[in-house]
Write a protein that holds these residues in place. Structure first.
Motif, PDB file in Angstrom:
ATOM      1  N   TYR A  53       0.831  -1.213   0.000  1.00 33.47           N
ATOM      2  CA  TYR A  53       0.000   0.000   0.000  1.00 33.47           C
ATOM      3  C   TYR A  53       0.860   1.255   0.000  1.00 33.47           C
ATOM      4  N   ALA A  54       1.904   1.266   0.844  1.00 37.33           N
ATOM      5  CA  ALA A  54       2.748   2.462   0.954  1.00 37.33           C
ATOM      6  C   ALA A  54       3.474   2.763  -0.348  1.00 37.33           C
ATOM      7  N   GLU A  55       3.828   1.738  -1.097  1.00 38.84           N
ATOM      8  CA  GLU A  55       4.504   1.948  -2.372  1.00 38.84           C
ATOM      9  C   GLU A  55       3.614   2.743  -3.320  1.00 38.84           C
ATOM     10  N   HIS A  56       2.316   2.492  -3.263  1.00 36.60           N
ATOM     11  CA  HIS A  56       1.388   3.218  -4.133  1.00 36.60           C
ATOM     12  C   HIS A  56       1.208   4.667  -3.686  1.00 36.60           C
ATOM     13  N   ALA A  57       1.379   4.927  -2.395  1.00 34.27           N
ATOM     14  CA  ALA A  57       1.319   6.314  -1.923  1.00 34.27           C
ATOM     15  C   ALA A  57       2.510   7.102  -2.449  1.00 34.27           C
ATOM     16  N   PHE A  58       3.695   6.503  -2.418  1.00 33.01           N
ATOM     17  CA  PHE A  58       4.909   7.227  -2.793  1.00 33.01           C
ATOM     18  C   PHE A  58       5.135   7.297  -4.300  1.00 33.01           C
ATOM     19  N   ARG A  59       4.312   6.628  -5.086  1.00 42.38           N
ATOM     20  CA  ARG A  59       4.489   6.758  -6.536  1.00 42.38           C
ATOM     21  C   ARG A  59       4.092   8.158  -7.011  1.00 42.38           C
ATOM     22  N   HIS A  60       3.430   8.937  -6.151  1.00 40.14           N
ATOM     23  CA  HIS A  60       2.992  10.286  -6.538  1.00 40.14           C
ATOM     24  C   HIS A  60       3.888  11.382  -5.963  1.00 40.14           C
ATOM     25  N   ARG A  61       5.048  11.028  -5.414  1.00 37.05           N
ATOM     26  CA  ARG A  61       5.919  12.046  -4.817  1.00 37.05           C
ATOM     27  C   ARG A  61       6.350  13.057  -5.881  1.00 37.05           C
ATOM     28  N   THR A  62       6.443  14.297  -5.467  1.00 35.89           N
ATOM     29  CA  THR A  62       6.735  15.394  -6.385  1.00 35.89           C
ATOM     30  C   THR A  62       7.236  16.584  -5.585  1.00 35.89           C
ATOM     31  N   ASP A  63       7.963  17.468  -6.243  1.00 37.99           N
ATOM     32  CA  ASP A  63       8.360  18.711  -5.575  1.00 37.99           C
ATOM     33  C   ASP A  63       7.436  19.860  -5.962  1.00 37.99           C
ATOM     34  N   GLN A  64       6.328  19.530  -6.639  1.00 35.99           N
ATOM     35  CA  GLN A  64       5.386  20.558  -7.111  1.00 35.99           C
ATOM     36  C   GLN A  64       4.330  20.924  -6.069  1.00 35.99           C
ATOM     37  N   ARG A  65       4.179  20.100  -5.030  1.00 33.72           N
ATOM     38  CA  ARG A  65       3.153  20.359  -4.022  1.00 33.72           C
ATOM     39  C   ARG A  65       3.534  19.638  -2.738  1.00 33.72           C
ATOM     40  N   PRO A  66       2.990  20.067  -1.595  1.00 32.84           N
ATOM     41  CA  PRO A  66       3.325  19.407  -0.330  1.00 32.84           C
ATOM     42  C   PRO A  66       2.717  18.006  -0.249  1.00 32.84           C
ATOM     43  N   ALA A  67       3.336  17.177   0.584  1.00 36.82           N
ATOM     44  CA  ALA A  67       2.791  15.841   0.821  1.00 36.82           C
ATOM     45  C   ALA A  67       1.673  15.889   1.848  1.00 36.82           C
ATOM     46  N   LEU A  68       1.830  16.729   2.886  1.00 33.77           N
ATOM     47  CA  LEU A  68       0.836  16.859   3.951  1.00 33.77           C
ATOM     48  C   LEU A  68       0.686  18.318   4.351  1.00 33.77           C
ATOM     49  N   LEU A  69      -0.519  18.664   4.812  1.00 36.82           N
ATOM     50  CA  LEU A  69      -0.760  19.941   5.483  1.00 36.82           C
ATOM     51  C   LEU A  69      -1.266  19.631   6.885  1.00 36.82           C
ATOM     52  N   PHE A  70      -0.890  20.476   7.863  1.00 37.97           N
ATOM     53  CA  PHE A  70      -1.280  20.199   9.244  1.00 37.97           C
ATOM     54  C   PHE A  70      -1.510  21.490  10.010  1.00 37.97           C
ATOM     55  N   GLN A  71      -2.536  21.439  10.886  1.00 36.65           N
ATOM     56  CA  GLN A  71      -2.772  22.530  11.829  1.00 36.65           C
ATOM     57  C   GLN A  71      -3.420  21.935  13.075  1.00 36.65           C
ATOM     58  N   SER A  72      -3.140  22.549  14.222  1.00 38.56           N
ATOM     59  CA  SER A  72      -3.816  22.155  15.450  1.00 38.56           C
ATOM     60  C   SER A  72      -4.187  23.410  16.218  1.00 38.56           C
ATOM     61  N   GLU A  73      -4.754  23.223  17.391  1.00 39.61           N
ATOM     62  CA  GLU A  73      -5.138  24.383  18.197  1.00 39.61           C
ATOM     63  C   GLU A  73      -3.928  25.219  18.613  1.00 39.61           C
TER      64      GLU A  73
END
Length: 653
Positions: free
Chosen positions: A91-111
């Motif tokens: 499963y993880a291999e399929h997630a990383f097939r879309h790696r790119t420097d054109q956009r972030p991998a994750l966005l995060f915010q908390s309180e």
């Protein structure tokens, strides 16, 4: 439902042309010589030709397999179907097939953490390092890695690292009590635990040091604990490795361990409110195919878009959000209260994070509606394409609210599924209209129907048990510690052998839309007439001053019935006789006199599971005289103190 519902949204021609669903239909024409006109024909083909459909999903998404599969499935009867035997994937291999420097991998915010990004390069480096750390601890294929973490990037990194090794992931959110966590993790005997020092919610800090200590003591199989200082950046814990130190583990980059299609990827849990939680285990390949299908074809998530669903790591929607990586989208994470400092916080977050797909629970949308929150007037939501709702039936009034106060041209995708399959059985369709109060369509490959008690399919418009008559790859591969499969069979196949009964009331309309009327195991059976609890809540929600409600029906001796309605009032409001009468009038006007409760009682709180489900069945058991310890597990509840009222009330009964 009325035969002439209000039409709220229709897809534009460009929306239909650009939908990934349309591209899939065109692919079927080019590669399979299939001529399909529209979604309903596609759905009918997908459930009539199960093998061909799932093979086409494999081909369309170009699934990476390190060895060839022999046949789509071995066996046709549920449970026990084996899928794509011979294949090995990750499963993880399929997630990383879309790696790119054109956009972030994750966005995060908390309180307490402002909006931040994690690049693909950072994600890759962290996953590779943590995978190497886990490997150094002796973690390999088939070992369990458990996490007691908030919805933070560290959880995503740890999951992908464990997944890349073929290890089995399982997580609980830090609002779980120690005994509730132990009830879950003890079953799977984890080798490594990743734990946090605490979290913030509603502006308040919650330290979890003592809880973590209790969890560690309760898990004899633990060989190592990783400490994530989220609550206090300078904190540490004796006998543990710091997260930052684990990320310094030398490594040779990412490696993906190929595993068989049915090899466990993660263990999710039933609510555990009425007994030990079921450890529901899913397979790598099954959730991979299902998540590719649902995110792309039902949710229409495109590469480069930002996908958000408000969740915790203890709810299946957290796992579902990770699937955005599979389709080239960016998962957006938020940790904190959806109501702090007020109900606008997630809409402001949507503007700031540029979210394209916003997911939440039905109660959150109802709460926004009742508080008259108007995000469309306060925030720039021009980029927002869809709003998803799940967790409970979304009342028709909330459908209308979305279009009136959030965004007039947004695509509202009410969906219903479960932890059992880590997806939705019914939900969105980007090429079909949205009608008020109705879920758009049954999902592709999901042969879902309404059955009567005799196991016969009901005609359109009639309410019956929601069943699935054909297997789906993401159905559990097994329950943990259920060697003979008896708990698995009892959970889904006891009522109709060979047919999955999900435990919801469903109505399929002449438009092929659907209405969920609540859980069938919490059904109100009055004078031989079955009433879905969702109908009661829909009417009560219309009455001003009421924040929440819960209804049960008690079957008493001599054929008598007692149906109390418990209501939680808004702050500063009282349950007067005038309010009681307004409730009765609303129920009679919307439904029938049978829907009117025998008594309306004010409570200080409505009991919920940690994952946000009302405890209708446990409350009924308590009121019927069952000891609270056998009726509900307080450790699996968001607010266990709320049960005290019902214990006292049962004594009066």
């Amino acid at each position: 439902m009325t035969e002439q519902p209000i039409l709220l949204w229709e897809p534009s021609l460009p929306t239909c042309e650009n939908a990934r669903l349309t591209d899939f239909i065109n692919w079927l024409s080019a590669h399979k010589q299939l001529t399909i006109n529209g979604y309903d024909e596609l759905w009918a083909w997908s459930v009539a030709h199960i093998d061909e459909f799932w093979e086409s999903i494999w081909g369309y998404f170009d699934v990476i397999s390190h060895t060839p599969w022999e046949r789509v499935r071995n066996g046709a009867s549920m449970p026990g179907v084996k899928w794509f035997e011979g294949s090995t994937l990750n499963y993880a291999e399929h997630a990383f097939r879309h790696r790119t420097d054109q956009r972030p991998a994750l966005l995060f915010q908390s309180e307490h953490v402002p909006l931040s990004e994690l690049s693909w390069a950072e994600l890759e480096a962290q996953v590779a390092a943590f995978a190497a750390y886990l490997k150094a601890q002796g973690v390999g294929k088939g070992d369990c890695v458990a996490a007691f973490l908030p919805n933070i990037p560290e959880a995503t990194v740890a999951f992908l690292a464990a997944c890349s090794l073929g290890a089995i992931w399982s997580s609980c959110s830090p609002d779980f009590g120690a005994s509730s966590v132990a009830d879950r993790f003890l079953q799977i005997e984890p080798k490594v635990l990743i734990a946090t020092d605490g979290y913030r919610y509603g502006g308040k800090p919650f330290s979890k040091r003592e809880v973590v200590a209790d969890i560690i003591r309760s898990l004899p199989t633990l060989e190592q604990v990783v400490w994530v200082p989220h609550f206090d950046a300078a904190s540490s814990f004796p006998g543990t490795d710091l997260w930052a130190d684990a990320l310094q583990t030398p490594n040779e980059g990412l490696f993906f361990e190929p595993v068989p299609f049915g090899h466990p990827i993660w263990v999710l849990y039933s609510s555990g409110t009425t007994g030990k939680p079921k450890a529901i285990t899913h397979g790598h390949g099954g959730v991979l195919l299902e998540h590719l299908k649902y995110l792309a074809l039902q949710n229409d998530v495109h590469p480069g878009e930002r996908f958000f669903w408000y969740s915790t790591t203890g709810w299946m929607m957290w796992n579902f959000v990770q699937a955005a990586l599979l389709v080239g989208a960016t998962p957006v994470l938020y940790d904190g209260s959806p109501g702090f400092p007020d109900l606008n916080v997630l809409w402001e977050f949507t503007e700031r994070a540029g979210i394209h797909h916003f997911g939440t629970s039905a109660p959150y949308l109802v709460a926004c509606m009742k508080k008259k929150v108007a995000p469309g007037q306060s925030f720039d939501l021009s980029h927002l394409r869809s709003i998803g709702s799940t967790g409970a039936p979304l009342p028709p009034e909330a459908f209308g609210y979305v279009y009136e106060q959030i965004k007039a041209d947004v695509w509202l995708t009410s969906m219903s599924g479960g932890t059992d399959v880590c997806t939705a059985f019914v939900g969105g369709c980007p090429t079909e209209p949205v009608y008020q109060g109705e879920i758009q369509r049954r999902a592709l490959g999901c042969a879902l129907y309404a059955y009567d008690d005799e196991g016969k399919e009901l005609p359109e418009g009639e309410v019956g048990e929601m069943v699935v008559t054909e297997p789906m790859p993401s159905m559990p591969v097994f329950f943990w510690k259920d060697e003979d499969g008896s708990r698995y069979r009892e959970s889904y196949f006891e009522m109709f052998p060979g047919i999955w009964r999900h435990g919801d009331w469903v109505q399929i309309t002449s438009r092929n839309t659907l209405v969920i009327l609540g859980r069938s195991d919490a059904t109100l059976n009055r004078q031989g007439i079955r009433i879905g609890t969702a109908e009661i809540y829909r009417a009560v929600d219309k009455v001003g001053g009421i924040k929440d409600s819960l209804v049960v029906n008690l079957e008493l001796s001599g054929g008598r019935h007692f149906m109390p309605l418990f209501v939680l009032m808004e702050e500063g409001q009282e349950l007067t006789e005038q309010v009681r009468q307004a409730i009765r009038d609303q129920l009679r006007a919307d439904y029938t006199p049978r829907h009117v409760p025998d008594e309306i009682i004010q409570v200080e709180d409505i009991p919920y599971t940690i994952s946000g489900k009302k405890l209708e069945a446990p409350v009924k058991k308590i009121l019927m005289g069952r000891p609270v310890g056998k009726a509900a597990n307080p450790g699996a509840m968001r607010n266990p103190e709320s049960l005290q009222f019902f214990i006292r009330f049962s004594e009066q009964l």
